[in-house]
Enzyme design. Structure first.
Site, PDB file in Angstrom:
ATOM      1  N   HIS A   1       0.865  -1.172   0.000  1.00 42.12           N
ATOM      2  CA  HIS A   1       0.000   0.000   0.000  1.00 42.12           C
ATOM      3  C   HIS A   1       0.907   1.229   0.000  1.00 42.12           C
ATOM      4  CE1 HIS A   1      -3.047   2.562   2.562  1.00 42.12           C
ATOM      5  NE2 HIS A   1      -2.925   3.022   1.326  1.00 42.12           N
TER       6      HIS A   1
ATOM      7  N   ASP B   1      -9.155  -0.727   4.993  1.00 41.90           N
ATOM      8  CA  ASP B   1      -7.893  -0.598   5.724  1.00 41.90           C
ATOM      9  C   ASP B   1      -8.022   0.542   6.723  1.00 41.90           C
ATOM     10  OD1 ASP B   1      -5.237  -0.467   6.532  1.00 41.90           O
ATOM     11  OD2 ASP B   1      -4.504   0.337   4.622  1.00 41.90           O
TER      12      ASP B   1
HETATM   13  C1  DX5 Z   1      -2.830   3.345   7.822  1.00 40.69           C
HETATM   14  C2  DX5 Z   1      -2.361   2.088   7.160  1.00 40.69           C
HETATM   15  C3  DX5 Z   1      -2.964   0.875   7.712  1.00 40.69           C
HETATM   16  C4  DX5 Z   1      -2.662   0.600   9.168  1.00 40.69           C
HETATM   17  C5  DX5 Z   1      -3.863  -0.056   9.752  1.00 40.69           C
HETATM   18  O1  DX5 Z   1      -2.421   4.424   7.074  1.00 40.69           O
HETATM   19  O2  DX5 Z   1      -2.648   2.130   5.790  1.00 40.69           O
HETATM   20  O3  DX5 Z   1      -2.621  -0.263   6.918  1.00 40.69           O
HETATM   21  O4  DX5 Z   1      -1.562  -0.225   9.372  1.00 40.69           O
HETATM   22  O5  DX5 Z   1      -3.666  -0.191  11.124  1.00 40.69           O
HETATM   23  P1  DX5 Z   1      -4.873  -0.539  12.113  1.00 40.69           P
HETATM   24  O6  DX5 Z   1      -5.442  -1.832  11.641  1.00 40.69           O
HETATM   25  O7  DX5 Z   1      -4.214  -0.628  13.435  1.00 40.69           O
HETATM   26  O8  DX5 Z   1      -5.851   0.585  12.005  1.00 40.69           O
HETATM   27 ZN    ZN Z   2      -2.411   0.308   4.611  1.00 39.07          ZN
END
Ligand code: DX5
Ligand code: ZN
Length: 221
Positions: A64, A173
């Site tokens: 990502h 996400d």
């Molecule tokens: C945020 C990222 C996510 C993050 C999600 O900008 O793109 O992938 O790691 O973390 P959680 O699941 O803890 O919200």
């Molecule tokens: Zn992410």
């Protein structure tokens, strides 16, 4: 199609990434958050680290890219062997050209939308992508709360994908956990990224299994 759970290594121990990948060997992919300190305020890792992860990961890498110049950098992640390369709609100068380059390099192309970015300008482009990522938090950091205001967009995305007949995955996400995953699944997501909910658990495999179970049951509705 079976739902997928992709733990985000953003919440892993960065000093022990090989061991942290081994903890999620039952996942569908490892979600790798590339942040450049410009598109988002945070800075994480880049191509050399992704190449190193690719060499030792027991699961495919789902990259990502939260970076300002995806047109310049994204194809190299596919060339490095990443199974999926997702770039942000807000950052790409030529998203169709870029998606085609990623696919030509052997990767699955993904388009990511920040919470305030509308879906509609991109509906006609869906055929260029293998995945649409509807961000359920503002990108940049792990551990944030799931934004329910993104659910109507997710529902519209599900309707657009189904109406098109295309094979496009819908990823969520941010803030995905046992408490929120059913809402996302009911709204139409089929690929779930979870950082803190998996890496914050003592038993990552159990957390992955629980998320998969909850999402599968909610999808069946
Ligand atoms: C945020 C990222 C996510 C993050 C999600 O900008 O793109 O992938 O790691 O973390 P959680 O699941 O803890 O919200
Ligand atoms: Zn992410």
């Amino acid at each position: 199609m079976a739902i997928q759970v992709n733990p985000s290594i953003l919440s892993a121990d960065f000093a022990n990434l090989q061991a942290e990948l081994a903890r999620i060997s039952t996942a569908d992919a490892a979600h790798v958050d590339v942040m450049d300190g410009h598109f988002v305020p945070n800075l994480t890792l880049g191509l050399p680290v992704v190449e190193a992860l690719q060499a030792v990961s027991p699961v495919p890498l789902d990259c990502h890219l939260m970076i300002e110049a995806p047109d310049r950098w994204a194809p190299a992640y596919a060339e490095a062997g990443a199974a999926g390369v997702t770039f942000h709609a807000e950052a790409a100068a030529a998203p169709v050209k870029l998606a085609r380059e990623i696919r030509r390099a052997g990767g699955r192309a993904g388009l990511a939308l920040r919470p305030a970015t509308p879906l509609e300008p991109f509906v006609d482009l869906l055929g260029e992508f293998d995945m649409l990522l509807v961000m359920t938090v503002e990108p940049g950091f792990g551990g944030q709360s799931f934004l329910d205001v993104t659910l109507p967009k997710l529902r519209r995305a599900r309707r657009a994908v189904d109406a098109s007949g295309l094979d496009v995955r819908l990823q969520v996400d941010g803030g995905v956990s046992a408490a929120t995953i059913e809402r996302a699944a009911e709204a139409g997501a089929d690929v779930f990224v979870a950082g803190s909910a998996v890496y914050g658990a003592d038993d990552a495999a159990a957390a992955i299994a629980q998320l998969r179970e909850l999402a599968t049951a909610a999808c069946a509705h």
